[in-house]
Design an enzyme around this catalytic site. Sequence first.
Site, PDB file in Angstrom:
ATOM      1  NE  ARG A  55      29.931  26.446  62.927  1.00 49.89           N
ATOM      2  CZ  ARG A  55      29.887  26.065  64.220  1.00 49.89           C
ATOM      3  NH1 ARG A  55      30.860  25.330  64.719  1.00 49.89           N
ATOM      4  NH2 ARG A  55      28.887  26.433  64.980  1.00 49.89           N
ATOM      5  CE1 TYR A 107      42.880  36.403  42.689  1.00 51.96           C
ATOM      6  CE2 TYR A 107      42.819  36.247  45.063  1.00 51.96           C
ATOM      7  CZ  TYR A 107      42.193  36.509  43.872  1.00 51.96           C
ATOM      8  OH  TYR A 107      40.885  36.880  43.860  1.00 51.96           O
ATOM      9  CE  LYS A 202      39.602  31.990  40.808  1.00 57.29           C
ATOM     10  NZ  LYS A 202      40.803  32.474  41.460  1.00 57.29           N
TER      11      LYS A 202
HETATM   12  C1  LIG Z   1      41.120  33.174  42.689  1.00 51.14           C
HETATM   13  C2  LIG Z   1      42.352  32.836  43.440  1.00 51.14           C
HETATM   14  C3  LIG Z   1      42.382  32.855  44.839  1.00 51.14           C
HETATM   15  C4  LIG Z   1      41.170  33.274  45.650  1.00 51.14           C
HETATM   16  O1  LIG Z   1      40.124  32.371  45.523  1.00 51.14           O
HETATM   17  P1  LIG Z   1      38.549  32.749  45.617  1.00 51.14           P
HETATM   18  O2  LIG Z   1      37.894  31.461  45.361  1.00 51.14           O
HETATM   19  O3  LIG Z   1      38.278  33.802  44.594  1.00 51.14           O
HETATM   20  O4  LIG Z   1      38.329  33.281  47.000  1.00 51.14           O
HETATM   21  C5  LIG Z   1      43.543  32.466  45.465  1.00 51.14           C
HETATM   22  N1  LIG Z   1      44.640  32.102  44.764  1.00 51.14           N
HETATM   23  C6  LIG Z   1      44.658  32.093  43.424  1.00 51.14           C
HETATM   24  C7  LIG Z   1      45.890  31.687  42.704  1.00 51.14           C
HETATM   25  C8  LIG Z   1      43.523  32.459  42.720  1.00 51.14           C
HETATM   26  O5  LIG Z   1      43.544  32.452  41.384  1.00 51.14           O
END
Ligand SMILES: *Cc1c(COP(=O)(O)O)cnc(C)c1O
Length: 371
Positions: A55, A107, A202
Site C-alpha cells: 500500500r 462529470y 479513459k
Molecule cells: C470517468 C471520469 C471520472 C471518474 O473516473 P472513474 O475511473 O470512472 O472512477 C472523472 N472525471 C472524468 C472527466 C471522467 O470522465
Amino acid sequence: MEKKTQSGKIDTDTFLAQIGNHQNPVTGSINTPLYFSTTYEHPTLGESTGYDYTRTKNPTREVLESALAVLENGTVGLATSSGMSAVQLVFSQFPVGSEIVASRDLYGGSYRYFQELEKQGVYQFIYVDDEAGFETKITDKTTAVFIETPTNPLMSEVSIERIAAISKKHQAQLIVDNTFYTPLIQRPLDLGADIVLHSATKYLGGHNDLLAGAVVARSKEVGAQLAYQLNTTGAVLSPFDSWLLIRGLKTLALRMERHEKNAQAVAKYLQTNAKVKEVLYPGRGGMLSFKINKQEQIKDFLRNLSIFTFAESLGGVESLITYPTTQTHADIPEGLRESYGLTPDLLRISVGIEASEDLIADLKQAFEQLN
Ligand SMILES: *Cc1c(COP(=O)(O)O)cnc(C)c1O
C-alpha cells in the site's frame, strides 16, 4: 513536446514507448516486472530495501507513478484505484468548512461526490457557468478551484492560465481534471494549475479494460501530503492494474493522434447532416457531442448503429456513444442540467481508432433509417 530525462531531452512519444525500459539491470527485462508481493523482507532491524508493504510502495506502481509525474510535468505522481478515488484523494486535504469553486458542467460522478460532501457538511461548493464567472466567484474565502476543460459533455473550453492567475491571486489551489485532453494535448501544471488528475480508465489506459485514476502535484509539499493521505486511506492502484496502465500508456501518443483525426472527420460529417441541430467539438481531442433535431428518434438512432457501441465511458480504442441524460449525468437534477444546456437531445461520442470512413458510414446509415 519535449521532456527531460536522465539521458537528456527526448520527445514525449519516445518517453511513453520506453516507460519501464532500461530499468532492470539484473535481468534486462524490457517490460516492467509485475510485483505481486504485498510485503518485503527487511535485511535487518532498522533497515529496508525501500519497499516494506505494497500500500505504501510497490515497485510496479512506482514505475507508473514516476511516469505520470513526468508526463504531467509535476513532482509527485500517484496511481489510484479509480478516477473517483483520485478526486476523493485530492479533496481529502482541505479543512472542514472550506469553500470550493467548481465548473458547472462536470462529470456527473464528480458532481454527485461534491453534493455528498456538501450534504455531510464537509465543504461548500459554488458552481460557475462560464469563464467570466470565475472572476467573481473566486474570492479570498475560496480554498480550492476545480475545473474540467473541455467540459463534459458540452465540450466548452476555459483558459487554465486565466483561472490559475485568479486562483493564485486569492491563494486558492487550482485542480484540473485533465481526463479528456490528456497531457499530450494540454498540460495544466505548465499553465499554472497546482494539481492535475485523471480518470486513467479513459485515454491513459485506452482499452476499456482497466479502472484507474491518477493524481500529479506540482509542488513537493502538496505531493507529499497527497502521498501520505493515499497511504493512509488506501485506494492505491493494484500491481496488475498498474502494469496494464503502463502497457496502455506506451501507445497513448499513437492513439491520441488517431482519436483526434477521426473526431475531426466525424465532426465535419455531422456538421453537414440535416438531422443534426448542433455539433459541439472544440477542434482538439477525440470527444464530441451533438444535438439531434428530433429527440424522439434517439432510441431508434442508437439501435441502428452497428459499429458504435451504446455504452458509458470514453477514451478507449472502440468508438462509444453515450446518452448523458440517462447515463453519465443522470445524477444531476433535470432542471439544473437543462438550464446549462445539457438537454435531452444531446448525444456524446467517444471517437475510437477505427477507420474514420467506417465510423461515418455507420452514422450515415443510422440517420438514413430515420424518417
Ligand atoms: C470517468 C471520469 C471520472 C471518474 O473516473 P472513474 O475511473 O470512472 O472512477 C472523472 N472525471 C472524468 C472527466 C471522467 O470522465
